[in-house]
Write a protein that holds these residues in place. Structure first.
Motif, mmCIF file in Angstrom:
data_model
loop_
_atom_site.group_PDB
_atom_site.id
_atom_site.type_symbol
_atom_site.label_atom_id
_atom_site.label_comp_id
_atom_site.label_asym_id
_atom_site.label_seq_id
_atom_site.Cartn_x
_atom_site.Cartn_y
_atom_site.Cartn_z
ATOM 1 N N PRO A 91 -2.349 9.897 6.562
ATOM 2 C CA PRO A 91 -2.454 9.453 5.166
ATOM 3 C C PRO A 91 -1.118 8.999 4.572
ATOM 4 N N ILE A 92 -0.041 9.679 4.938
ATOM 5 C CA ILE A 92 1.261 9.349 4.349
ATOM 6 C C ILE A 92 1.659 7.903 4.660
ATOM 7 N N ASN A 93 1.105 7.361 5.739
ATOM 8 C CA ASN A 93 1.436 5.989 6.118
ATOM 9 C C ASN A 93 0.416 4.964 5.636
ATOM 10 N N LEU A 94 -0.491 5.395 4.764
ATOM 11 C CA LEU A 94 -1.503 4.485 4.224
ATOM 12 C C LEU A 94 -1.253 4.261 2.734
ATOM 13 N N SER A 95 -1.627 3.092 2.239
ATOM 14 C CA SER A 95 -1.541 2.834 0.797
ATOM 15 C C SER A 95 -2.631 3.642 0.088
ATOM 16 N N GLY A 96 -2.503 3.744 -1.241
ATOM 17 C CA GLY A 96 -3.505 4.474 -2.009
ATOM 18 C C GLY A 96 -4.901 3.910 -1.810
ATOM 19 N N GLY A 97 -4.994 2.583 -1.801
ATOM 20 C CA GLY A 97 -6.300 1.944 -1.626
ATOM 21 C C GLY A 97 -6.889 2.247 -0.258
ATOM 22 N N GLN A 98 -6.016 2.219 0.752
ATOM 23 C CA GLN A 98 -6.485 2.542 2.105
ATOM 24 C C GLN A 98 -6.928 3.998 2.185
#
Lengths: 222, 247
Positions: free
Chosen positions: B137-144
């Motif tokens: 999750p830390i490597n994903l954007s909020g939307g992702q």
């Protein structure tokens, strides 16, 4: 006249000191391992939300955090046998004392770690139908553990140093062996210096190892 | 078309503050309900009472006609059937996107990892996140992250999906991708209850709009009725300032 250093007393008694170090590490490991379990039980009781469990846990935790370890040790070694009619070996007495004492501190580390997990994580677990046990086991505890490890390591080092108190009840740890070497050689300066150096090397070495372990954990991420 | 979830006279009090003052709602199969209202109107609290993220102070929730008790087993069963997507995303940070979606399939539904992976892949594909399935999750954007959270909720095959301001914590440029996913769910006739501030989206999305004011349902009806011709003065006030935007 300047003091004449003579460290040969250390090398002549090296076997005894090493055996003492072995006993120090044995008592430390036993106390940390048992303390980790005791802490888990105490934290579980305290977080259970049931007063009948939480209050005794709080009592034990606060008592052992707010009395001197030496008094706890003396009480268990000298006083407890009067109550239960069984005299304890110095190892067992020290093991019990330091297990409960470290358990009291570990319990607070666990509680702090679990308490630091955001409410949203609990809700997300519940929202997909997890029960208490699954939620704790799969979601909360794995995250809390990462935050607990640094203070756990810190606390464990304290336990190793605290075990030196066991020398006062004639447990043959590093300090006890040092004292008996001194009583034969009258060389406290050399022997105590060597003992301090041994503690330092062991704990500083362990601390470096712990730091690289924490770095690995951080790299593995999330 | 039956009633999937029914709320009956829900009250919720925090301390001395009465947030819900008796809310009734029938959610019909296939309905898409948008709940609107000012901050503090109780709309999020109401939504969170439907799957017992908040315990109602009084009142009842029915699922498939049967009242839901408060034992852990009953709550878990209800929550499998009534999924939720949060404003604060709440992905499990110690698991990959794939792990997040697989988790409850294995630990709650008792599937094998292979079965769970197959379902998770399908769901991640639907929200267009399959290519990022091994990301944390830390490597994903909020939307992702929110799209993964939607996939996580849908993997349980809920009968109803509750969405609690699913785009409110996102940067404006990321809102669209999440709304697109929600629209795709609507096209597949997913039953949904959405709390939102995106009035324009609510207008196109909803089959029914509910306006909550001060812990009570003040007005409800079709999007045209409530958003274009509100009967109540409070609703009109709430909508003032939004009307210059075309729905």
């Amino acid at each position: 006249m300047a003091y004449q250093w003579d460290f040969s007393v250390v090398s002549r008694n090296w076997d005894a000191l090493l055996a003492g170090l072995g006993n120090t590490l044995l008592l430390s490991t036993a106390s940390i391992a048992t303390g980790a379990v005791v802490g888990m039980v105490l934290a579980g009781m305290r977080l259970s939300g049931r007063r009948l469990l939480a209050w005794p846990a709080v009592g034990v935790i606060e008592f052992f955090r707010n009395t001197p370890a030496l008094v706890q040790l003396f009480w268990i070694f000298y006083a407890l046998p009067v109550l239960i009619g069984v005299s304890l070996s110095s190892f067992v007495a020290a093991w019990i004392a330091f297990s409960i004492q470290s358990g009291a501190f570990f319990a607070e580390v666990y509680r702090g770690g679990i308490g630091s997990i955001e409410r949203g994580q609990w809700e997300a677990g519940r929202a997909v139908g997890m029960g208490r046990v699954t939620l704790m086991h799969r979601i909360i505890f794995p995250q809390a553990l990462r935050r607990m490890i640094p203070p756990m390591i810190e606390r464990s080092f304290e336990v190793v140093k605290t075990t030196a108190l066991a020398a006062t009840v004639a447990y043959a740890d590093l300090l006890y062996e040092a004292m008996s070497t001194i009583s034969k050689s009258y060389r406290p300066l050399e022997v105590y210096s060597a003992v301090a150096a041994i503690y330092f090397v062991v704990l500083f070495g362990a601390s470096l190892a712990a730091q690289s372990f924490e770095r690995v954990l951080k790299r593995r991420g999330a | 078309m039956g009633v999937v979830v029914r709320a009956e006279k829900l009250h919720k009090t925090f301390g001395t503050l009465e947030v819900l003052k008796g809310v009734d709602l029938d959610v019909q199969e296939g309905e898409r309900i948008a709940i609107l209202g000012k901050s503090g109107s109780g709309k999020s609290t109401f939504l969170r009472c439907l799957n017992f993220m908040e315990m109602p102070s009084s009142g009842r929730v029915y699922f498939d006609g049967a009242p839901v008790g408060t034992s852990q087993a009953e709550l878990c069963r209800l929550r499998i059937n009534v999924g939720m997507v949060f404003q604060s995303l709440n992905l499990f940070p110690h698991m990959t996107a794939m792990g997040n979606v697989m988790e409850a399939l294995v630990s709650v539904k008792g599937m094998t990892k292979a079965q769970a992976r197959a379902i998770a892949s399908e769901q991640l594909g639907r929200v267009d996140m399959l290519s990022k399935s091994e990301s944390y999750p830390i490597n994903l954007s909020g939307g992702q992250q929110q799209r993964v959270a939607i996939a996580r909720a849908l993997a349980m095959e809920p009968r109803v999906l509750l969405l609690d301001e699913p785009t409110s914590s996102l940067d404006p440029e990321l809102v669209g991708e999440v709304l697109k996913v929600i629209n795709a769910l609507a096209a597949r006739k997913m039953t949904m209850v959405l709390v939102t501030h995106e009035l324009g989206f609510a207008y196109h999305f909803a089959s029914r709009v509910i306006f909550l004011h001060d812990g009570r349902i003040l007005e409800q009806g079709t999007p045209d009725q409530v958003l274009k011709n509100p009967a109540e003065k409070r609703t009109q006030e709430f909508l003032t300032g939004f009307n210059e935007f075309s729905f």
